[in-house]
Every structure is written in C-alpha cells, then in structure tokens.
Design a protein around this motif. Structure first.
Motif, short mmCIF file in Angstrom:
data_model
loop_
_atom_site.label_atom_id
_atom_site.label_comp_id
_atom_site.label_asym_id
_atom_site.label_seq_id
_atom_site.Cartn_x
_atom_site.Cartn_y
_atom_site.Cartn_z
N PRO A 1 3.83 8.65 4.97
CA PRO A 1 3.51 9.61 6.04
C PRO A 1 2.02 9.83 6.23
N ASP A 2 1.67 10.29 7.44
CA ASP A 2 0.31 10.74 7.72
C ASP A 2 0.20 12.22 7.36
N GLY A 3 -1.01 12.75 7.51
CA GLY A 3 -1.20 14.15 7.14
C GLY A 3 -1.30 14.28 5.63
N VAL A 4 -0.90 15.44 5.12
CA VAL A 4 -0.95 15.70 3.68
C VAL A 4 0.47 15.76 3.15
N VAL A 5 0.76 14.94 2.16
CA VAL A 5 2.09 14.91 1.52
C VAL A 5 2.02 15.78 0.28
N CYS A 6 2.79 16.86 0.26
CA CYS A 6 2.72 17.84 -0.82
C CYS A 6 3.90 17.74 -1.77
N GLY A 7 3.66 18.20 -3.00
CA GLY A 7 4.75 18.32 -3.99
C GLY A 7 5.15 17.02 -4.64
N LYS B 1 -4.70 8.08 3.13
CA LYS B 1 -3.53 8.91 2.85
C LYS B 1 -3.95 10.09 1.97
N ASN B 2 -3.22 11.19 2.09
CA ASN B 2 -3.56 12.42 1.39
C ASN B 2 -2.35 12.98 0.67
N VAL B 3 -2.53 13.33 -0.60
CA VAL B 3 -1.46 13.96 -1.38
C VAL B 3 -1.97 15.23 -2.01
N CYS B 4 -1.07 16.17 -2.24
CA CYS B 4 -1.40 17.45 -2.86
C CYS B 4 -0.29 17.79 -3.85
N PRO B 5 -0.61 18.02 -5.12
CA PRO B 5 0.44 18.27 -6.13
C PRO B 5 1.24 19.53 -5.88
N GLY B 6 0.64 20.54 -5.25
CA GLY B 6 1.33 21.80 -5.03
C GLY B 6 1.38 22.17 -3.56
N ALA C 1 0.83 -1.21 0.00
CA ALA C 1 0.00 0.00 0.00
C ALA C 1 0.86 1.25 0.00
N ALA C 2 1.92 1.27 0.81
CA ALA C 2 2.80 2.45 0.89
C ALA C 2 3.56 2.64 -0.41
N ALA C 3 4.06 1.56 -1.00
CA ALA C 3 4.78 1.67 -2.26
C ALA C 3 3.87 2.20 -3.36
N ALA C 4 2.61 1.77 -3.35
CA ALA C 4 1.66 2.27 -4.34
C ALA C 4 1.39 3.76 -4.15
N MET C 5 1.35 4.22 -2.88
CA MET C 5 1.17 5.66 -2.64
C MET C 5 2.39 6.45 -3.11
N GLU C 6 3.58 5.92 -2.93
CA GLU C 6 4.77 6.59 -3.47
C GLU C 6 4.70 6.68 -4.99
N ARG D 1 2.26 9.42 -5.68
CA ARG D 1 2.82 10.71 -5.27
C ARG D 1 3.65 11.34 -6.38
N GLY D 2 4.39 10.54 -7.13
CA GLY D 2 5.24 11.08 -8.20
C GLY D 2 4.53 11.30 -9.51
#
Length: 387
Positions: A381-387, A260-265, A172-177, A180-181
């Motif tokens: 990571p928890d929270g919002v992962v940005c960029g 999990k939460n991601v944000c492009p900017g 699951a974490a590897a898929a989020m990475e 993320r990219g």
C-alpha cells in the motif's frame, strides 16, 4: 539456475526502426544498462560492449570469464571474448574492448555512440561502475549521438520488460511485508534497512525460479530523520511516527523504485493529516497520467498541490521519472522540458513534503501508463501502513 529470457523481438525491432529514421547503420554501446537492453547480457565489470547492427548480426564483446553467462543469456549469435589479463598484451582490459569494438564496427558508415549519458546503471558488481574515457569517445571517428534514440526506445516498455519489472516490484513488496511484521520501536534505521535488504537479496535471488540475482538499495529514515538527500543513520524507530523506506530492487538488470512508510503503532495526528494532504496530491497526479498528457504539467500540478497544502517550493527532488533498465531514466517531468506521457511508459510518481528541522512524508510507486490510466505495479500500500 537455468532460466533465461527469450529474445525480445519487439524491443529490438523498435530500436532498429528508430535507427532507420536516423539513417544509422549501427550502435556501439558500453553503458551496462544499454548492453543489457540490447543483448540481455548484464556484465560483471563494465568491460562489455555491443555493436548493434540495424540489419546484420549484432556482436557482444565481453570478458572471457563471462563466456558461460553470455552463452546462456545473450541474444547475440556473435560473442567475442577478451581476457581480463593477457600475458602478450599488458594493456588494461578496456583498451582491448575498444579495439574489438572498432574491428566489429569498421564496415559501418553511420555509427551511433553514447555521447551524452547523464547517468548509467552499474554492472553486476555494482558500487564501482566503469566509466567512459576519451579514447572510447574518440575511437570511432565521426559518430552520431545515439543517447536520445536509446532513450526514446527505452521509454516504451515491451511485454517482456513489463514482466521483468513486475518481478522486481513483487520482490520489493514482499520485502516490505517482511519488514512490516518485524519492525519495532527502538530499532535503528540501519537495522530496519538491513531487514529489508536481507530479504531482497536472500529471497529475491532465485525468485520464482526466474531471477538470477536480486540486489537491494535503500535509504531508511525514521520520524525526525525523514529528510531529502541524507543517508540512513542510527536514529531509532518511533512507535507513533513513520519510518520511510526509499527503496530500489534490481532484478537481473530491471528495476523498481518505491517509497513506502510503516509505523509500528498508531500514527500521530499531525502525521495523519500530512498523509491525507500528500495522498490527495498523489491522487491528482495519477489521474493526470494518461496517454497524451503533458509531462511538464505533471510536475507543475504536483508542486502546486503541495503549495496549496502549505508547503510552497517543495519538494527539492524530482516528482516523476521513468523506470526500466535503470532506476532513474527518461522521461523526466521537468517544467523546463517538453514531452508527453505515452502508453507503455512506466513512471515513478513521488511527491514529498518535509518539515523544517526534520520529519515529513513521501509516497512513491511505479505505474504503467495504459489507455485506461495508471496501473500501480506494487502490491504494497501507499501512505503509511500502521501496526
């Protein structure tokens, strides 16, 4: 693949000890997650059953087409096969499963049956679980409800179970990475979900040579689409707002459950403030997760913290549950219930805050309860992962 898990004696002896406490001679189980738990066999269609003996040899009943899988994976020395179609017996397969289970259980005096299942995991085909009929419940005479016993056994994880769950968490974490990219503003929620799901199934199957089948499940919402109990849609990913991934991985029948939460900017200010409020509630919840702590008090603590942040009555979903051979399994942290947190439990902690009209955040990971506190199982990571 040739990988197979060795017999988990610690798990099986735990079940047998609980059976002795209740003077049960055998369990007859059909839910796919309980069949997996007791035999290491994850069936294809839900026609499987197990007669699990307290003292003698247990018996697995499965489709003839799955004989190879059973020979490789099952911990039972006695495997009894039924045909999906039998020219001399036109009844549906589950009728023959019942007959074989009755024959296997006939010499036992006190038998436990799954009489009060709330939910069950699916078989490997997923999407259409085979459920119990009245004939099954009526087929064993006077029986005892074994569901509470199995819930007690499953709540405390063995070392092998933890190893299997760590694999699901890694995938699951590897898929989020991977996501993320690659996530971009303007991408549909469904496209972001497909990025994650494609990695889990494509790369997770065969993961480290130890996973036969990895299955992905997700709900993905972006910005104002973040709500509870809604489906993934076609809203667009926003540059300055989070895209929330409510995600589950099933690796050969053992699960993880994350949000999990991601944000492009760069994250907008109101979301950054919300993130800090929610992470403080999350931190206090994790501090509570120690052996002997109250499960009802955990639910109350989370909801009071969210109310203090200005969001009374939230969230509408549970904030803590067990994870294992099902994505959502006991124990649950309901205020109306009882129970304590115990060493060896794996809990999903998931506080969430949602704005009127759409938008909000949820954080969630799986935590192993140890003497020293809660051990996070996912590397993402928890929270919002940005960029």
């Amino acid at each position: 693949m040739s990988w197979s898990w060795p017999r988990d004696e610690a798990k099986l002896e735990r079940v047998r000890a609980l059976m002795a406490e209740e003077s049960l001679d055998a369990l007859v189980v059909r839910a796919p997650d309980n069949v997996l738990y007791l035999t290491n066999f994850w069936g294809m269609k839900g026609y499987e059953a197990v007669v699990f003996s307290r003292e003698g040899e247990s018996i697995l009943i499965c489709l003839e087409a799955s004989a190879g899988d059973a020979a490789r994976n099952a911990w039972t020395g006695d495997v009894r096969l039924l045909r999906g179609y039998a020219p001399d017996d036109p009844r549906p397969p589950i009728a023959r499963t019942l007959e074989l289970a009755q024959q296997a259980a006939r010499d036992y005096d006190r038998v436990g049956l799954e009489l009060s299942l709330g939910t069950q995991a699916s078989d490997r085909m997923v999407g259409e679980p085979s459920t119990f009929t009245a004939a099954w419940f009526d087929g064993f005479g006077e029986v005892i409800d074994a569901t509470p016993l199995l819930a007690r056994a499953r709540a405390i994880k063995t070392e092998q179970e933890l190893e299997r769950m760590r694999l699901a968490n890694e995938i699951a974490a590897a898929a989020m990475e991977h996501v993320r990219g690659r996530i971009r503003p303007g991408m549909k929620e469904s496209q972001a979900a497909a990025l994650w799901q494609g990695f889990v199934h494509g790369e997770g199957t065969g993961w480290k040579g130890r996973v036969d089948l990895a299955l992905p499940f997700s709900l993905v919402w972006s910005g104002p689409g973040i709500k509870t109990f809604t489906a993934t849609g076609d809203l667009l990913v926003r540059e300055d707002e989070p895209t929330l991934f409510e995600i589950w991985v099933c690796a050969d029948g053992y699960w993880c459950d994350h949000t999990k939460n991601v944000c492009p900017g760069a994250l907008r200010a109101e979301y950054a403030e919300l993130e800090q409020q929610l992470l403080e509630v999350y931190r206090r919840a994790l501090e509570h997760c120690r052996p002997g702590a109250s499960l009802p008090e955990l639910d109350l603590l989370v909801r009071e913290g969210i109310a203090e942040a200005g969001y009374e009555g939230q969230p509408s979903h549970p904030v803590c549950h067990g994870v294992g051979a099902r994505a959502h399994e006991p124990p649950y942290a309901h205020q109306a219930a009882v129970g304590t947190i115990e060493e060896g439990m794996v809990l999903a902690i998931e506080p969430g805050i949602y704005w009127e009209g759409g938008g909000g955040l949820r954080v969630e990971d799986n935590f192993l309860v140890t003497q020293g506190g809660a051990e996070k199982l996912s590397a993402f990571p928890d929270g919002v992962v940005c960029g």
